[in-house]
Design an enzyme around this catalytic site. Structure first.
Site, mmCIF file in Angstrom:
data_model
loop_
_atom_site.group_PDB
_atom_site.id
_atom_site.type_symbol
_atom_site.label_atom_id
_atom_site.label_comp_id
_atom_site.label_asym_id
_atom_site.label_seq_id
_atom_site.Cartn_x
_atom_site.Cartn_y
_atom_site.Cartn_z
ATOM 1 N N ARG A 224 0.863 -1.184 0.000
ATOM 2 C CA ARG A 224 0.000 0.000 0.000
ATOM 3 C C ARG A 224 0.899 1.234 0.000
ATOM 4 O O ARG A 224 1.944 1.248 0.637
ATOM 5 C CB ARG A 224 -0.918 0.031 1.232
ATOM 6 C CG ARG A 224 -2.112 -0.918 1.157
ATOM 7 C CD ARG A 224 -3.119 -0.507 0.091
ATOM 8 N NE ARG A 224 -4.297 -1.355 0.032
ATOM 9 C CZ ARG A 224 -4.489 -2.353 -0.839
ATOM 10 N NH1 ARG A 224 -3.560 -2.640 -1.734
ATOM 11 N NH2 ARG A 224 -5.609 -3.054 -0.832
ATOM 12 N N HIS A 271 -1.391 0.046 -9.862
ATOM 13 C CA HIS A 271 -2.082 -0.894 -8.955
ATOM 14 C C HIS A 271 -2.576 -2.138 -9.718
ATOM 15 O O HIS A 271 -3.751 -2.476 -9.672
ATOM 16 C CB HIS A 271 -3.252 -0.212 -8.226
ATOM 17 C CG HIS A 271 -3.643 -0.935 -6.969
ATOM 18 N ND1 HIS A 271 -4.088 -0.286 -5.847
ATOM 19 C CD2 HIS A 271 -3.650 -2.262 -6.654
ATOM 20 C CE1 HIS A 271 -4.365 -1.170 -4.900
ATOM 21 N NE2 HIS A 271 -4.095 -2.390 -5.367
HETATM 22 N N1 LIG Z 1 -1.007 -4.175 -5.364
HETATM 23 C C1 LIG Z 1 -1.894 -5.146 -5.451
HETATM 24 O O1 LIG Z 1 -2.362 -5.448 -6.548
HETATM 25 C C2 LIG Z 1 -2.313 -5.890 -4.219
HETATM 26 C C3 LIG Z 1 -3.104 -7.041 -4.351
HETATM 27 C C4 LIG Z 1 -3.434 -7.735 -3.199
HETATM 28 C C5 LIG Z 1 -2.986 -7.317 -1.947
HETATM 29 N N2 LIG Z 1 -2.221 -6.192 -1.848
HETATM 30 C C6 LIG Z 1 -1.716 -5.746 -0.524
HETATM 31 O O2 LIG Z 1 -0.947 -6.798 0.061
HETATM 32 C C7 LIG Z 1 -1.235 -6.823 1.455
HETATM 33 C C8 LIG Z 1 -0.860 -8.156 2.052
HETATM 34 O O3 LIG Z 1 -1.797 -9.140 1.650
HETATM 35 P P1 LIG Z 1 -1.825 -10.583 2.340
HETATM 36 O O4 LIG Z 1 -2.988 -11.309 1.764
HETATM 37 O O5 LIG Z 1 -0.484 -11.215 2.279
HETATM 38 O O6 LIG Z 1 -2.124 -10.167 3.863
HETATM 39 P P2 LIG Z 1 -1.999 -11.045 5.173
HETATM 40 O O7 LIG Z 1 -2.086 -12.503 4.838
HETATM 41 O O8 LIG Z 1 -2.933 -10.463 6.174
HETATM 42 O O9 LIG Z 1 -0.485 -10.809 5.645
HETATM 43 C C9 LIG Z 1 -0.061 -9.631 6.217
HETATM 44 C C10 LIG Z 1 1.331 -9.836 6.792
HETATM 45 O O10 LIG Z 1 1.787 -8.603 7.334
HETATM 46 C C11 LIG Z 1 2.196 -8.836 8.682
HETATM 47 N N3 LIG Z 1 1.959 -7.642 9.511
HETATM 48 C C12 LIG Z 1 0.824 -6.938 9.666
HETATM 49 N N4 LIG Z 1 1.016 -5.935 10.543
HETATM 50 C C13 LIG Z 1 2.301 -6.018 10.933
HETATM 51 C C14 LIG Z 1 3.087 -5.281 11.841
HETATM 52 N N5 LIG Z 1 2.587 -4.239 12.522
HETATM 53 N N6 LIG Z 1 4.372 -5.640 12.017
HETATM 54 C C15 LIG Z 1 4.892 -6.695 11.347
HETATM 55 N N7 LIG Z 1 4.190 -7.456 10.479
HETATM 56 C C16 LIG Z 1 2.911 -7.108 10.273
HETATM 57 C C17 LIG Z 1 1.356 -9.967 9.163
HETATM 58 O O11 LIG Z 1 1.955 -10.558 10.299
HETATM 59 P P3 LIG Z 1 1.265 -11.850 11.001
HETATM 60 O O12 LIG Z 1 1.475 -12.972 10.025
HETATM 61 O O13 LIG Z 1 2.041 -12.030 12.235
HETATM 62 O O14 LIG Z 1 -0.174 -11.502 11.196
HETATM 63 C C18 LIG Z 1 1.344 -10.861 7.935
HETATM 64 O O15 LIG Z 1 2.522 -11.646 7.874
HETATM 65 C C19 LIG Z 1 -2.719 -6.464 1.510
HETATM 66 O O16 LIG Z 1 -3.089 -5.985 2.789
HETATM 67 C C20 LIG Z 1 -2.837 -5.401 0.449
HETATM 68 O O17 LIG Z 1 -2.566 -4.145 1.038
HETATM 69 C C21 LIG Z 1 -1.879 -5.479 -2.956
#
Ligand SMILES: NC(=O)c1ccc[n+]([C@@H]2O[C@H](COP(=O)([O-])OP(=O)(O)OC[C@H]3O[C@@H](n4cnc5c(N)ncnc54)[C@H](OP(=O)(O)O)[C@@H]3O)[C@@H](O)[C@H]2O)c1
Length: 308
Positions: A224, A271
């Site tokens: 993001r 994006h």
């Molecule tokens: N550009 C694009 O096209 C696109 C598409 C899809 C998604 N995204 C972005 O990618 C992000 C990640 O997606 P995801 O499905 O992988 O999410 P997810 O499964 O919820 O994983 C988030 C990761 O971030 C870690 N995290 C969150 N807060 C943290 C903190 N304060 N300190 C350290 N680590 C932290 C979490 O730790 P824990 O494992 O310990 O909870 C987890 O490992 C989405 O939220 C979205 O913003 C972008």
């Protein structure tokens, strides 16, 4: 009969109308999927954060809101949404992100730009290093970050990942917590951001943390926009950061007069790193509805206190 309300854009509807019925059928569900059920008969809402339903309070019998996107920062804070909220974990979305991240890592690792932009008749024999000599750090080891980490290790990169809770992933150095962040960033040559946007992750790359990266480091941000302090990035591009590939921004679409567009060390992509794919996403939604009907816990529930 289960009633599911589809609350997303007009453009998304035809694809989901085609993809969802087979997924419901495969999950053994009879679902009446519509865009205009009366609120008091709706069992589940399949929602995009920018969809037409913004007030969830009339949906009194709704058992869960099933988000079509992985990111929830625009829907989780909605005070009218008191139902359980699940985020999207879709194999198609994950595969797309792994491909995009790997492609951009390889661009910087192999120095493609030098040859694509440098067809000047001069024979420069500089060999790129091997992957084993290019440490990569991935911030966020969730569905997307962990999948990218796994693929990059198979190519030989030393991968360090950082998350909130401690993880164990084969061949990945997994770190967590404040101290873990400093270690993860120190001397990293490529940093990939796959964190959700929360109060705790906003501006995580800033004037203090950017200098930790190696000289000549690359940043790849499909997470993001606000994960990076924009001004600090522009300054760091004058010192230790060689290039930033950014897919996400504070304001989207990125205004056409924004300095990022013309900056020679920034690549803007609109994006498009990855998208929810209706066919596989429908399987995720059907599985959660099946669980809701069977009284089993929903998958991928958002923790409102953490914000993701
Ligand atoms: N550009 C694009 O096209 C696109 C598409 C899809 C998604 N995204 C972005 O990618 C992000 C990640 O997606 P995801 O499905 O992988 O999410 P997810 O499964 O919820 O994983 C988030 C990761 O971030 C870690 N995290 C969150 N807060 C943290 C903190 N304060 N300190 C350290 N680590 C932290 C979490 O730790 P824990 O494992 O310990 O909870 C987890 O490992 C989405 O939220 C979205 O913003 C972008």
């Amino acid at each position: 009969m289960i009633r599911a309300l589809f609350s997303a854009s007009d453009a998304a509807w035809p694809e989901y109308l085609e993809a969802m019925p087979p997924a419901f059928h495969a999950a053994g569900l009879r679902v009446d999927l519509s865009r205009d059920h009366a609120p008091d008969i709706v069992d589940y809402i399949i929602a995009a954060p920018n969809g037409p339903v913004q007030d969830f309070s009339p949906y009194t019998r709704c058992k869960a809101v099933l988000n079509l996107w992985a990111g929830v920062e625009d829907i989780a804070p909605n005070k009218t949404l008191t139902q359980p909220l699940a985020r999207m974990v879709d194999t198609g979305l994950t595969d797309g992100m792994v491909e995009w991240v790997t492609g951009h890592v390889m661009r910087h690792h192999l120095g493609f730009d030098d040859h694509i932009n440098g067809q000047d008749g001069i024979w420069r024999e500089t060999y790129p290093p091997l992957a084993q000599d290019r440490p990569i750090t991935i911030l966020g080891l969730g569905a997307l970050g962990a999948a990218c980490a796994r693929l990059l290790t198979t190519l030989g990169f030393p991968v360090t990942g950082w998350s909130r809770s401690q993880k164990t992933i084969n061949n990945v150095t997994c770190l967590s917590g404040e101290g873990g962040l400093r270690t993860a960033l120190t001397d990293a040559q490529i940093v990939v951001l796959l964190l959700p946007l929360t109060d705790a992750t906003k501006n995580i790359l800033n004037a203090e943390t950017l200098p930790l990266l190696a000289n000549g480091a690359f940043i790849i941000n499909p997470g993001r926009g606000p994960l990076i302090d924009d001004d600090a990035l522009i300054n760091a591009l004058k010192t230790n950061i060689a290039h930033a590939t950014l897919d996400v921004f504070r304001v989207e679409p990125l205004p056409n007069n924004h300095p990022f567009w013309a900056h020679p060390q920034i690549t803007v992509t609109p994006h498009i790193a990855s998208a929810t794919r209706p066919k596989t996403a429908s399987q995720c939604i059907a599985e959660n509805i099946r669980r809701g009907e069977a009284g089993e816990p929903f998958l991928h529930l958002v923790d409102r206190t953490k914000g993701y």
